[in-house]
Scaffold this motif. Structure first.
Motif, PDB file in Angstrom:
ATOM      1  N   ASN A 111       0.826 -12.625 -16.133  1.00 32.66           N
ATOM      2  CA  ASN A 111       1.190 -13.121 -15.009  1.00 32.66           C
ATOM      3  C   ASN A 111       1.281 -12.028 -13.890  1.00 32.66           C
ATOM      4  OD1 ASN A 111       2.549 -14.001 -12.923  1.00 32.66           O
ATOM      5  ND2 ASN A 111       3.960 -15.372 -13.769  1.00 32.66           N
ATOM      6  N   PRO A 112       0.460 -11.714 -12.956  1.00 29.07           N
ATOM      7  CA  PRO A 112       0.496 -10.864 -12.008  1.00 29.07           C
ATOM      8  C   PRO A 112       1.729 -10.662 -10.953  1.00 29.07           C
ATOM      9  CG  PRO A 112      -0.801 -12.580 -11.084  1.00 29.07           C
ATOM     10  CD  PRO A 112      -0.358 -12.797 -12.362  1.00 29.07           C
ATOM     11  N   GLY A 113       2.742 -11.561 -11.251  1.00 23.39           N
ATOM     12  CA  GLY A 113       3.800 -11.603 -10.445  1.00 23.39           C
ATOM     13  C   GLY A 113       4.098 -12.980  -9.515  1.00 23.39           C
ATOM     14  N   MET A 114       3.416 -13.976  -9.834  1.00 25.06           N
ATOM     15  CA  MET A 114       3.443 -15.274  -9.212  1.00 25.06           C
ATOM     16  C   MET A 114       4.867 -15.728  -9.428  1.00 25.06           C
ATOM     17  SD  MET A 114      -0.414 -16.587 -10.269  1.00 25.06           S
ATOM     18  CE  MET A 114       0.018 -18.114  -9.109  1.00 25.06           C
ATOM     19  N   GLN A 115       5.329 -16.272  -8.394  1.00 21.47           N
ATOM     20  CA  GLN A 115       6.734 -17.082  -8.606  1.00 21.47           C
ATOM     21  C   GLN A 115       6.550 -18.299  -7.975  1.00 21.47           C
ATOM     22  OE1 GLN A 115      10.325 -14.534  -7.733  1.00 21.47           O
ATOM     23  NE2 GLN A 115       9.057 -12.934  -8.773  1.00 21.47           N
ATOM     24  N   PHE A 116       7.064 -19.523  -8.382  1.00 18.59           N
ATOM     25  CA  PHE A 116       6.770 -20.697  -7.996  1.00 18.59           C
ATOM     26  C   PHE A 116       8.269 -21.424  -8.164  1.00 18.59           C
ATOM     27  CE2 PHE A 116       4.409 -23.549  -5.199  1.00 18.59           C
ATOM     28  CZ  PHE A 116       4.931 -24.771  -5.732  1.00 18.59           C
ATOM     29  N   SER A 117       9.340 -21.537  -7.566  1.00 15.76           N
ATOM     30  CA  SER A 117      10.435 -22.062  -7.851  1.00 15.76           C
ATOM     31  C   SER A 117      10.921 -22.998  -6.805  1.00 15.76           C
ATOM     32  CB  SER A 117      11.398 -21.131  -8.123  1.00 15.76           C
ATOM     33  OG  SER A 117      11.073 -19.955  -9.309  1.00 15.76           O
ATOM     34  N   PRO A 118      10.273 -24.285  -6.842  1.00 19.22           N
ATOM     35  CA  PRO A 118      11.270 -25.242  -5.901  1.00 19.22           C
ATOM     36  C   PRO A 118      12.212 -25.592  -6.303  1.00 19.22           C
ATOM     37  CG  PRO A 118       9.439 -26.328  -7.479  1.00 19.22           C
ATOM     38  CD  PRO A 118       9.412 -24.653  -7.860  1.00 19.22           C
ATOM     39  N   PRO A 119      13.054 -26.205  -5.402  1.00 17.08           N
ATOM     40  CA  PRO A 119      14.529 -26.752  -5.520  1.00 17.08           C
ATOM     41  C   PRO A 119      14.660 -27.707  -6.790  1.00 17.08           C
ATOM     42  CG  PRO A 119      13.900 -26.923  -3.240  1.00 17.08           C
ATOM     43  CD  PRO A 119      12.787 -26.524  -3.976  1.00 17.08           C
ATOM     44  N   GLY A 120      15.664 -27.863  -7.305  1.00 23.60           N
ATOM     45  CA  GLY A 120      15.691 -28.763  -8.368  1.00 23.60           C
ATOM     46  C   GLY A 120      15.389 -30.034  -8.244  1.00 23.60           C
ATOM     47  N   SER A 121      15.503 -30.524  -6.993  1.00 25.86           N
ATOM     48  CA  SER A 121      15.406 -31.883  -6.436  1.00 25.86           C
ATOM     49  C   SER A 121      13.797 -32.178  -6.653  1.00 25.86           C
ATOM     50  CB  SER A 121      16.045 -32.141  -5.083  1.00 25.86           C
ATOM     51  OG  SER A 121      15.491 -31.428  -4.221  1.00 25.86           O
TER      52      SER A 121
END
Length: 288
Positions: free
Chosen positions: A254-264
């Motif tokens: 992983n080159p540093g990708m972040q994808f963290s949508p809200p829990g809803s």
């Protein structure tokens, strides 16, 4: 006199029918709907007008969607495909044509201008894979039935020297060398180290990564294509394309990708869950 009145009435009804037909045609151009939203989402229309979108707002062919700095937005399309936009993303819906009983008319293309998204294939992509495309400045993404994440990091004007250094780092050994990197095989870890070193030495503000297109496949397969080559990326793999004149490559991690949508937000890890979320429930996907 009666004949003139009748003629006028006929013209009136003809014009009314024409207007109704145009209105129905326009309504049929709705491609998708905003189902989840965590902040401001703007649509720039094909005619240049700007509209602030809300839950249940319609998305039309030709719209450029702009997710603000704190905004995740989920769009559900008519063929049951979906995209989730991350903050600071701009994407244009270039074409969307789908009728369930007319597969020959299928067509779905988007252009990722900057930022990132998570995409889930719908019926259109399953029955006509070759008619789906996501374009970016460094490569086009095609699908073979999949869930993937794509992020495009645009170059900054003040990083011209860094871009040159990164490009030089990709001047890998020639084909006669055993460690040569081709677009159809996995890149050795040793071959990607110069790129990682350049990225660490001169980070792109806010990302710490080289400009270009980054992808991760969660389920299925995608392929990256540009003027320099093609690359298949399968589940669990990461891909990168720095420019249209350089072949896409696989990254070792992983080159540093972040994808963290809200829990809803419902985010499924495979297509069966994605297309039957009402039956199987929602899964939350966090990529780090």
């Amino acid at each position: 006199m009666l004949q003139i009145k009748n003629s006028t009435a006929i013209k009136f009804f003809f014009i009314a029918a024409l207007c109704l037909s145009c209105a129905l045609s326009f309504a049929a151009q709705i491609a998708g709907t905003v189902t989840h939203l965590s902040g401001p989402l703007i649509a720039k229309k094909a005619d240049g007008t700007v509209k602030i979108l809300s839950l249940q707002s319609g998305i039309e062919q030709g719209d450029t969607l702009i997710a603000e700095k704190d905004t995740y937005a989920r769009i559900k399309f008519a063929d049951n495909s979906e995209i989730v936009l991350r903050p600071n993303t701009q994407i244009k819906i270039d074409q969307f044509s789908f009728e369930e009983d007319k597969p020959n008319n299928d067509g779905f293309t988007m252009t990722l201008i900057k930022g990132g998204l998570r995409a889930v294939t719908g019926l259109l992509g399953k029955r006509n894979k070759e008619r789906f495309g996501l374009n970016t400045p460094t490569a086009s993404i095609g699908i073979r039935g999949t869930i993937f994440i794509a992020e495009y990091v645009p170059p900054e004007a003040n990083l011209a020297a860094y871009n040159l250094a990164t490009t030089a780092a990709l001047q890998l050994p020639s084909a006669k060398d055993g460690n040569a990197v081709r677009s159809d095989i996995e890149v050795p870890v040793t071959a990607i180290q110069p790129l990682q070193l350049a990225a660490n030495e001169t980070p792109n503000p806010g990302t710490g990564r080289a400009p270009g297109l980054y992808v991760q496949v969660l389920d299925g397969t995608i392929f990256l294509r540009n003027d320099a080559g093609n690359l298949d990326v399968t589940a669990g793999q990461f891909g990168f394309a720095i420019s249209f004149s350089r072949p896409p490559i696989l990254l070792p991690n992983n080159p540093g990708m972040q994808f963290s949508p809200p829990g809803s937000f419902p985010v499924s890890l495979n297509q069966d869950n994605a297309n039957n979320e009402s039956k199987s429930g929602s899964l939350i996907c966090e990529v780090r």
